[in-house]
Motif scaffolding. Structure first.
Motif, mmCIF file in Angstrom:
data_model
loop_
_atom_site.group_PDB
_atom_site.id
_atom_site.type_symbol
_atom_site.label_atom_id
_atom_site.label_comp_id
_atom_site.label_asym_id
_atom_site.label_seq_id
_atom_site.Cartn_x
_atom_site.Cartn_y
_atom_site.Cartn_z
ATOM 1 N N GLY A 1 0.825 -1.198 0.000
ATOM 2 C CA GLY A 1 0.000 0.000 0.000
ATOM 3 C C GLY A 1 0.855 1.242 0.000
ATOM 4 N N VAL A 2 0.173 2.378 0.005
ATOM 5 C CA VAL A 2 0.861 3.662 0.034
ATOM 6 C C VAL A 2 0.165 4.578 1.032
ATOM 7 C CG1 VAL A 2 1.843 3.602 -2.294
ATOM 8 C CG2 VAL A 2 -0.491 4.448 -1.958
ATOM 9 N N GLU A 3 0.942 5.511 1.521
ATOM 10 C CA GLU A 3 0.407 6.591 2.334
ATOM 11 C C GLU A 3 0.638 7.876 1.554
ATOM 12 O OE1 GLU A 3 0.502 7.548 6.947
ATOM 13 O OE2 GLU A 3 2.473 7.899 6.038
ATOM 14 N N PHE A 4 -0.423 8.616 1.340
ATOM 15 C CA PHE A 4 -0.330 9.838 0.557
ATOM 16 C C PHE A 4 0.059 11.029 1.420
ATOM 17 C CE2 PHE A 4 -2.991 7.219 -2.197
ATOM 18 C CZ PHE A 4 -2.502 7.531 -3.454
ATOM 19 N N ALA A 5 0.605 12.047 0.738
ATOM 20 C CA ALA A 5 0.841 13.359 1.345
ATOM 21 C C ALA A 5 0.579 14.377 0.253
ATOM 22 C CB ALA A 5 2.259 13.467 1.877
ATOM 23 N N GLY A 6 -0.659 14.364 -0.243
ATOM 24 C CA GLY A 6 -1.037 15.158 -1.405
ATOM 25 C C GLY A 6 -1.283 14.247 -2.598
ATOM 26 N N PHE A 7 -1.959 14.805 -3.606
ATOM 27 C CA PHE A 7 -2.398 13.960 -4.725
ATOM 28 C C PHE A 7 -1.973 14.499 -6.087
ATOM 29 C CE2 PHE A 7 -5.206 13.141 -1.152
ATOM 30 C CZ PHE A 7 -5.125 11.759 -1.062
ATOM 31 N N TYR A 8 -1.110 15.505 -6.108
ATOM 32 C CA TYR A 8 -0.468 15.963 -7.337
ATOM 33 C C TYR A 8 -1.464 16.346 -8.426
ATOM 34 C CZ TYR A 8 3.093 13.578 -4.663
ATOM 35 O OH TYR A 8 3.910 13.163 -3.642
ATOM 36 N N GLY A 9 -2.595 16.912 -8.017
ATOM 37 C CA GLY A 9 -3.577 17.392 -8.976
ATOM 38 C C GLY A 9 -4.522 16.336 -9.516
ATOM 39 N N HIS A 10 -4.409 15.102 -9.065
ATOM 40 C CA HIS A 10 -5.271 14.033 -9.572
ATOM 41 C C HIS A 10 -6.620 14.035 -8.846
ATOM 42 C CE1 HIS A 10 -2.189 12.144 -12.023
ATOM 43 N NE2 HIS A 10 -1.355 12.225 -11.008
ATOM 44 N N THR A 11 -7.653 13.700 -9.566
ATOM 45 C CA THR A 11 -8.958 13.530 -8.948
ATOM 46 C C THR A 11 -8.979 12.230 -8.151
ATOM 47 O OG1 THR A 11 -9.898 12.263 -10.789
ATOM 48 C CG2 THR A 11 -10.040 14.691 -10.916
ATOM 49 N N ALA A 12 -9.958 12.117 -7.279
ATOM 50 C CA ALA A 12 -10.097 10.887 -6.496
ATOM 51 C C ALA A 12 -10.323 9.685 -7.417
ATOM 52 C CB ALA A 12 -11.244 11.032 -5.503
ATOM 53 N N ALA A 13 -11.101 9.883 -8.466
ATOM 54 C CA ALA A 13 -11.365 8.783 -9.400
ATOM 55 C C ALA A 13 -10.087 8.330 -10.084
ATOM 56 C CB ALA A 13 -12.400 9.215 -10.435
ATOM 57 N N GLU A 14 -9.235 9.282 -10.470
ATOM 58 C CA GLU A 14 -7.966 8.924 -11.117
ATOM 59 C C GLU A 14 -7.052 8.170 -10.161
ATOM 60 O OE1 GLU A 14 -7.667 12.731 -14.226
ATOM 61 O OE2 GLU A 14 -6.792 12.865 -12.212
ATOM 62 N N VAL A 15 -6.976 8.635 -8.917
ATOM 63 C CA VAL A 15 -6.132 7.973 -7.925
ATOM 64 C C VAL A 15 -6.632 6.561 -7.662
ATOM 65 C CG1 VAL A 15 -5.405 7.999 -5.502
ATOM 66 C CG2 VAL A 15 -5.372 10.117 -6.848
ATOM 67 N N ARG A 16 -7.937 6.417 -7.507
ATOM 68 C CA ARG A 16 -8.506 5.087 -7.253
ATOM 69 C C ARG A 16 -8.226 4.140 -8.409
ATOM 70 N NH1 ARG A 16 -12.211 3.025 -3.465
ATOM 71 N NH2 ARG A 16 -12.125 0.758 -3.722
ATOM 72 N N GLN A 17 -8.320 4.644 -9.622
ATOM 73 C CA GLN A 17 -8.055 3.819 -10.798
ATOM 74 C C GLN A 17 -6.603 3.342 -10.806
ATOM 75 O OE1 GLN A 17 -8.159 5.735 -14.743
ATOM 76 N NE2 GLN A 17 -9.427 4.025 -15.447
ATOM 77 N N MET A 18 -5.669 4.229 -10.474
ATOM 78 C CA MET A 18 -4.255 3.840 -10.433
ATOM 79 C C MET A 18 -3.996 2.798 -9.350
ATOM 80 S SD MET A 18 -2.041 7.328 -11.132
ATOM 81 C CE MET A 18 -3.153 8.613 -10.591
ATOM 82 N N LEU A 19 -4.559 3.015 -8.177
ATOM 83 C CA LEU A 19 -4.373 2.062 -7.087
ATOM 84 C C LEU A 19 -4.915 0.690 -7.460
ATOM 85 C CD1 LEU A 19 -5.422 4.388 -4.133
ATOM 86 C CD2 LEU A 19 -3.115 3.490 -4.529
#
Length: 274
Positions: free
Chosen positions: A35-53
């Motif tokens: 897994g990962v722990e975030f410290a910001g999302f670099y401009g990505h939407t939640a949907a984009e982040v979820r898709q990558m994960l």
């Protein structure tokens, strides 16, 4: 040794993640991170982040969200993290106006109370991630202990950063055991150096990294390559109920952050955590 999942704090490879988050996630998965722990999302939407994960089979186990952002938009923070499937949100840092002993510390405690209860209602959990400045005396105890006493365990859990516990002069394994049953996520961080050098060695989320750094002997190292007794820390965490260990290295010297991430994972595999 009992095995536990391991996450990577993406702040450690922030420049790489800003350039290509998807590539970094792919590399971490290949190394063996769960897994990962975030410290910001670099401009990505939640949907984009979820898709990558989902594409890389990684969990968003936790996220460091600046105190000012939490205070300003609690419901927005919760909604974003629900959308990416994140279970824990951590207060990563308190500035010199809100940390223990400062005039705003009472406000920080009140915010932790409110936000922690909202997270609990949402099926999530609030964590507090320490540095060394919480180890100041406040009402006869460390400021960190004061915070954990002031906010109930069902509202606020610990995210003990074992580098800063040791740097502050405490035994990190003993400190983990002190919070047995309240330490679901533990930060593994290694280093060389000592507090007596008088330097301010850490890169802090939200501060200008372009500011000149004073000369210092302190240096962050991959897990297992510094002064920490990693095996004792892992045993203390497992015996105290840790669900996740998080590898963090604020700065990498002499190698890329992801090369350091591989070295840290190699240590954890050698010790039987993975």
């Amino acid at each position: 040794m009992d095995q536990r999942p391991v996450a990577y704090q993406l702040y450690s490879a922030r420049q790489d993640a800003e350039r290509d988050l998807d590539k970094v996630l792919s590399q971490l998965k290949a190394m063996g991170y769960d897994g990962v722990e975030f410290a910001g999302f670099y401009g990505h939407t939640a949907a984009e982040v979820r898709q990558m994960l989902d594409r890389h089979g990684l969990q968003a186990i936790s996220s460091h969200v600046p105190f000012v952002q939490i205070e300003a938009d609690m419901f927005g923070v919760i909604a974003y993290h629900q959308a990416i499937g994140c279970r824990y949100i951590a207060i990563p840092y308190l500035d010199d106006q809100t940390r223990p002993g400062a005039p705003g510390f009472a406000r920080a405690i009140a915010v932790a109370h409110r936000f922690g209860r909202l997270l609990k209602q949402a099926g999530m959990t609030l964590l507090y991630h320490n540095h060394d400045f919480e180890f100041v005396s406040l009402s006869g105890m460390y400021g960190l202990d004061f915070l954990y006493q002031a906010v109930p365990a069902d509202v606020l859990q610990t995210e003990l950063d074992l580098c800063w516990v040791k740097y502050a002069g405490e035994d990190p394994a003993a400190y983990v055991r002190k919070y047995a049953g309240r330490c679901p996520v533990i930060h593994l961080k290694d280093y060389v150096g000592s507090k007596k050098d008088g330097a301010t060695p850490y890169a802090l989320i939200g501060l200008d990294e372009n500011e000149p750094k004073e000369a210092q002997s302190f240096e962050f190292r991959p897990v297992g390559h510094g002064c920490q007794d990693v095996e004792s820390l892992l045993r203390a965490g497992i015996e105290s109920g840790a669900e996740w260990f998080v590898v963090e290295q604020d700065e990498s010297v002499g190698r890329s952050p992801l090369e350091a991430a591989q070295m840290s994972m190699d240590t954890l595999k050698r010790l039987g955590l993975k």
